[in-house]
Scaffold this motif. Structure first.
Motif, PDB file in Angstrom:
ATOM      1  N   PHE A 196       3.281  18.284   0.780  1.00 37.00           N
ATOM      2  CA  PHE A 196       2.796  19.349   1.292  1.00 37.00           C
ATOM      3  C   PHE A 196       1.385  19.202   1.570  1.00 37.00           C
ATOM      4  O   PHE A 196       0.937  19.447   2.797  1.00 37.00           O
ATOM      5  CB  PHE A 196       2.842  20.780   0.412  1.00 37.00           C
ATOM      6  CG  PHE A 196       2.239  21.896   1.153  1.00 37.00           C
ATOM      7  CD1 PHE A 196       2.822  22.954   1.995  1.00 37.00           C
ATOM      8  CD2 PHE A 196       0.678  22.173   0.802  1.00 37.00           C
ATOM      9  CE1 PHE A 196       2.168  23.924   2.805  1.00 37.00           C
ATOM     10  CE2 PHE A 196       0.423  23.567   1.685  1.00 37.00           C
ATOM     11  CZ  PHE A 196       0.918  24.213   2.329  1.00 37.00           C
ATOM     12  N   MET A 197       0.600  18.690   0.634  1.00 40.35           N
ATOM     13  CA  MET A 197      -0.832  18.474   0.640  1.00 40.35           C
ATOM     14  C   MET A 197      -1.095  17.489   1.640  1.00 40.35           C
ATOM     15  O   MET A 197      -2.022  17.314   2.295  1.00 40.35           O
ATOM     16  CB  MET A 197      -1.354  18.011  -0.698  1.00 40.35           C
ATOM     17  CG  MET A 197      -1.675  19.278  -1.511  1.00 40.35           C
ATOM     18  SD  MET A 197      -2.566  19.113  -3.239  1.00 40.35           S
ATOM     19  CE  MET A 197      -1.112  18.807  -4.231  1.00 40.35           C
ATOM     20  N   VAL A 198      -0.365  16.402   1.652  1.00 40.89           N
ATOM     21  CA  VAL A 198      -0.234  15.145   2.660  1.00 40.89           C
ATOM     22  C   VAL A 198      -0.220  15.722   3.981  1.00 40.89           C
ATOM     23  O   VAL A 198      -0.843  15.372   4.943  1.00 40.89           O
ATOM     24  CB  VAL A 198       0.596  14.098   2.268  1.00 40.89           C
ATOM     25  CG1 VAL A 198       0.775  12.727   3.363  1.00 40.89           C
ATOM     26  CG2 VAL A 198       0.386  13.276   0.951  1.00 40.89           C
ATOM     27  N   LYS A 199       0.772  16.389   4.321  1.00 38.03           N
ATOM     28  CA  LYS A 199       1.011  16.910   5.578  1.00 38.03           C
ATOM     29  C   LYS A 199      -0.046  17.936   6.301  1.00 38.03           C
ATOM     30  O   LYS A 199      -0.382  18.052   7.380  1.00 38.03           O
ATOM     31  CB  LYS A 199       2.341  17.505   5.670  1.00 38.03           C
ATOM     32  CG  LYS A 199       2.774  18.041   7.024  1.00 38.03           C
ATOM     33  CD  LYS A 199       4.250  18.741   7.183  1.00 38.03           C
ATOM     34  CE  LYS A 199       4.497  19.146   8.472  1.00 38.03           C
ATOM     35  NZ  LYS A 199       6.015  19.771   8.614  1.00 38.03           N
ATOM     36  N   ASN A 200      -0.408  18.864   5.180  1.00 36.46           N
ATOM     37  CA  ASN A 200      -1.271  20.047   5.764  1.00 36.46           C
ATOM     38  C   ASN A 200      -2.577  19.977   5.416  1.00 36.46           C
ATOM     39  O   ASN A 200      -3.421  20.995   5.845  1.00 36.46           O
ATOM     40  CB  ASN A 200      -0.682  21.284   5.115  1.00 36.46           C
ATOM     41  CG  ASN A 200       0.806  21.662   5.525  1.00 36.46           C
ATOM     42  OD1 ASN A 200       1.289  22.037   6.637  1.00 36.46           O
ATOM     43  ND2 ASN A 200       1.848  21.427   4.801  1.00 36.46           N
ATOM     44  N   GLU A 201      -3.145  19.095   4.700  1.00 34.99           N
ATOM     45  CA  GLU A 201      -4.500  18.791   4.359  1.00 34.99           C
ATOM     46  C   GLU A 201      -5.006  20.184   3.761  1.00 34.99           C
ATOM     47  O   GLU A 201      -6.111  20.575   3.713  1.00 34.99           O
ATOM     48  CB  GLU A 201      -5.224  18.465   5.572  1.00 34.99           C
ATOM     49  CG  GLU A 201      -4.639  17.297   6.337  1.00 34.99           C
ATOM     50  CD  GLU A 201      -5.759  16.844   7.561  1.00 34.99           C
ATOM     51  OE1 GLU A 201      -6.557  16.646   7.497  1.00 34.99           O
ATOM     52  OE2 GLU A 201      -5.037  17.024   8.683  1.00 34.99           O
ATOM     53  N   LYS A 202      -4.258  20.755   2.700  1.00 38.00           N
ATOM     54  CA  LYS A 202      -4.713  21.981   1.795  1.00 38.00           C
ATOM     55  C   LYS A 202      -3.816  21.982   0.665  1.00 38.00           C
ATOM     56  O   LYS A 202      -2.657  21.510   0.756  1.00 38.00           O
ATOM     57  CB  LYS A 202      -4.696  23.020   2.711  1.00 38.00           C
ATOM     58  CG  LYS A 202      -3.463  23.640   3.392  1.00 38.00           C
ATOM     59  CD  LYS A 202      -3.685  24.704   3.815  1.00 38.00           C
ATOM     60  CE  LYS A 202      -2.236  25.315   4.525  1.00 38.00           C
ATOM     61  NZ  LYS A 202      -2.317  26.558   5.291  1.00 38.00           N
ATOM     62  N   ALA A 203      -4.418  22.717  -0.194  1.00 34.53           N
ATOM     63  CA  ALA A 203      -3.344  22.724  -1.576  1.00 34.53           C
ATOM     64  C   ALA A 203      -2.446  24.062  -1.256  1.00 34.53           C
ATOM     65  O   ALA A 203      -2.681  24.744  -0.518  1.00 34.53           O
ATOM     66  CB  ALA A 203      -4.317  23.089  -2.479  1.00 34.53           C
ATOM     67  N   PRO A 204      -1.318  23.799  -2.102  1.00 35.93           N
ATOM     68  CA  PRO A 204      -0.302  24.833  -1.884  1.00 35.93           C
ATOM     69  C   PRO A 204      -1.016  26.279  -2.110  1.00 35.93           C
ATOM     70  O   PRO A 204      -1.842  26.221  -2.996  1.00 35.93           O
ATOM     71  CB  PRO A 204       0.633  24.236  -2.827  1.00 35.93           C
ATOM     72  CG  PRO A 204       0.553  22.872  -3.252  1.00 35.93           C
ATOM     73  CD  PRO A 204      -0.869  22.998  -2.765  1.00 35.93           C
ATOM     74  N   ALA A 205      -0.297  27.216  -1.728  1.00 44.26           N
ATOM     75  CA  ALA A 205      -0.650  28.552  -2.067  1.00 44.26           C
ATOM     76  C   ALA A 205      -0.722  28.919  -3.603  1.00 44.26           C
ATOM     77  O   ALA A 205       0.238  28.520  -4.174  1.00 44.26           O
ATOM     78  CB  ALA A 205       0.192  29.676  -1.191  1.00 44.26           C
ATOM     79  N   GLY A 206      -1.596  29.696  -3.923  1.00 46.64           N
ATOM     80  CA  GLY A 206      -1.647  29.891  -5.516  1.00 46.64           C
ATOM     81  C   GLY A 206      -2.525  28.850  -6.335  1.00 46.64           C
ATOM     82  O   GLY A 206      -2.325  29.107  -7.634  1.00 46.64           O
ATOM     83  N   THR A 207      -2.818  27.894  -5.940  1.00 46.51           N
ATOM     84  CA  THR A 207      -3.427  26.701  -6.519  1.00 46.51           C
ATOM     85  C   THR A 207      -4.735  27.269  -7.030  1.00 46.51           C
ATOM     86  O   THR A 207      -5.491  27.616  -6.274  1.00 46.51           O
ATOM     87  CB  THR A 207      -3.695  25.500  -5.830  1.00 46.51           C
ATOM     88  OG1 THR A 207      -2.475  24.964  -5.244  1.00 46.51           O
ATOM     89  CG2 THR A 207      -4.659  24.335  -6.445  1.00 46.51           C
ATOM     90  N   PRO A 208      -4.894  27.134  -8.272  1.00 40.81           N
ATOM     91  CA  PRO A 208      -6.221  27.643  -8.773  1.00 40.81           C
ATOM     92  C   PRO A 208      -7.393  27.136  -8.286  1.00 40.81           C
ATOM     93  O   PRO A 208      -7.514  25.767  -8.065  1.00 40.81           O
ATOM     94  CB  PRO A 208      -6.106  27.189 -10.414  1.00 40.81           C
ATOM     95  CG  PRO A 208      -4.724  27.092 -10.671  1.00 40.81           C
ATOM     96  CD  PRO A 208      -4.158  26.472  -9.422  1.00 40.81           C
TER      97      PRO A 208
END
Length: 341
Positions: free
Chosen positions: A262-274
């Protein structure tokens, strides 16, 4: 006739002067105003190897930091680390470890020769100056990050701390990422075969990959950092950093493949990441951070970047034989330097 003779004489003097000016010796290239260019003998082939070195001014034992050049460069490009060594008054050496990985040189790119060169550089420094054996560190980014992690696994007995930025951790996977072109072509030339299809080349790629060895470094403090956009605006996807982290993390702390993808593809952390705050990163956003014992991974706002001042300051907090110190509170600007690839 007299006027013609004088005119020819003047022309001859002018031309002669120009020739003297052209043949004047060139000034010697200055690699660093802080470090000295040195040579040591590698245990691999008993041949002299070049390096830059700085010797601390304080008397008595001092920490030693090994600074590593990037994939496409030589020891000369490690000169930017030396101001940190001077400011902290610690020893530093930047070995060449067989130079650029770009030129089809099988002895570069994490070979046994490159590994031996770095070990030999440490031993050479220990003979030259009093080194604190409990405070020997290594830092590098990109190709230097690859080598820092490889040294952590190949020789964990040396290091009190390892700081790796935007590292390559799996040579074969990185070759696949580049589809055998560009950096992939460098790999194929150095291995004398394509690890994607040649079994012998694949075996050699594994030998030169940190993921093969990192499990041996669980007692070494290892800090891994990379910019969230690397692989998109940069040459090393952040999956390479996560794969290295997972080699050292406890089973319950490993990062799930779906989250990495997910992070590789979307260049952001998954929802709910502290959210994470670190004074050493200044105002720079930390998208993701995870700690497991002696290893930590940090995914920050940036691309193919290194925060040298942060890495250096963190290293100096670590001591061999002790748990990694993650409780530091040093402040830095969060300035990130673009890594030369």
């Amino acid at each position: 006739m007299k006027k013609l003779f004088l005119l020819l004489l003047c022309l001859a003097v002018a031309v002669g002067g120009a020739e003297v000016k052209k043949s004047a010796p060139k000034k010697k290239k200055v690699l660093s105003v802080i470090a000295s260019e040195v040579e040591f003998i590698s245990s691999y082939d008993k041949k002299p190897q070049k390096a830059l070195a700085y010797f601390a001014k304080a008397k008595g034992v001092r920490p030693l930091v090994v600074a590593l050049h990037t994939w496409s460069c030589t020891y000369e490009k490690a000169a930017n680390y030396f101001p940190y060594a001077k400011k902290a008054d610690v020893h530093m050496i930047a070995p060449n470890f067989r130079g650029k990985n770009t030129v089809g040189n099988p002895l570069s790119m994490g070979s046994d020769a490159a590994v031996a060169d770095i070990v030999s550089a440490v031993e050479w420094m220990k003979k030259k100056v009093p080194v604190d054996n409990d405070r020997i560190y290594i830092i590098g980014g990109s190709g230097g990050g690859h080598m820092a992690l490889l040294m952590a696994g190949r020789h964990p007995e040396i290091w009190a701390g390892v700081s790796a930025w935007c590292p390559i951790s799996d040579i074969k996977k990185w070759c696949e990422f580049h589809k055998g072109k560009g950096y992939g072509a460098h790999i194929i030339r150095n291995l004398k075969g394509d690890p994607r299809s040649d079994a012998k080349a694949a075996e050699e790629a594994a030998r030169r990959s940190p993921v093969t060895w990192l499990a041996r470094a669980k007692n070494v403090a290892v800090d891994i950092g990379t910019g969230i956009h690397d692989g998109h605006k940069g040459s090393v996807p952040i999956s390479e950093a996560f794969n290295a982290y997972n080699c050292l993390a406890a089973p319950a702390d490993k990062v799930a493949a779906k989250d990495i993808d997910f992070m590789v593809k979307n260049e952001k952390a998954p929802a709910g990441t502290p959210e994470f705050k670190d004074p050493g990163y200044g105002r720079r956003k930390i998208h993701y951070r995870k700690v497991s014992g002696n290893v930590r991974i940090t995914i920050f706002e940036g691309g193919h970047n290194i925060l040298s001042s942060y890495g250096f300051a963190w290293l100096l907090k670590q001591h061999k034989g002790k748990a990694a110190d993650w409780h530091h509170n040093f402040k830095a600007s969060g300035k990130a330097e673009k890594l030369t690839r």
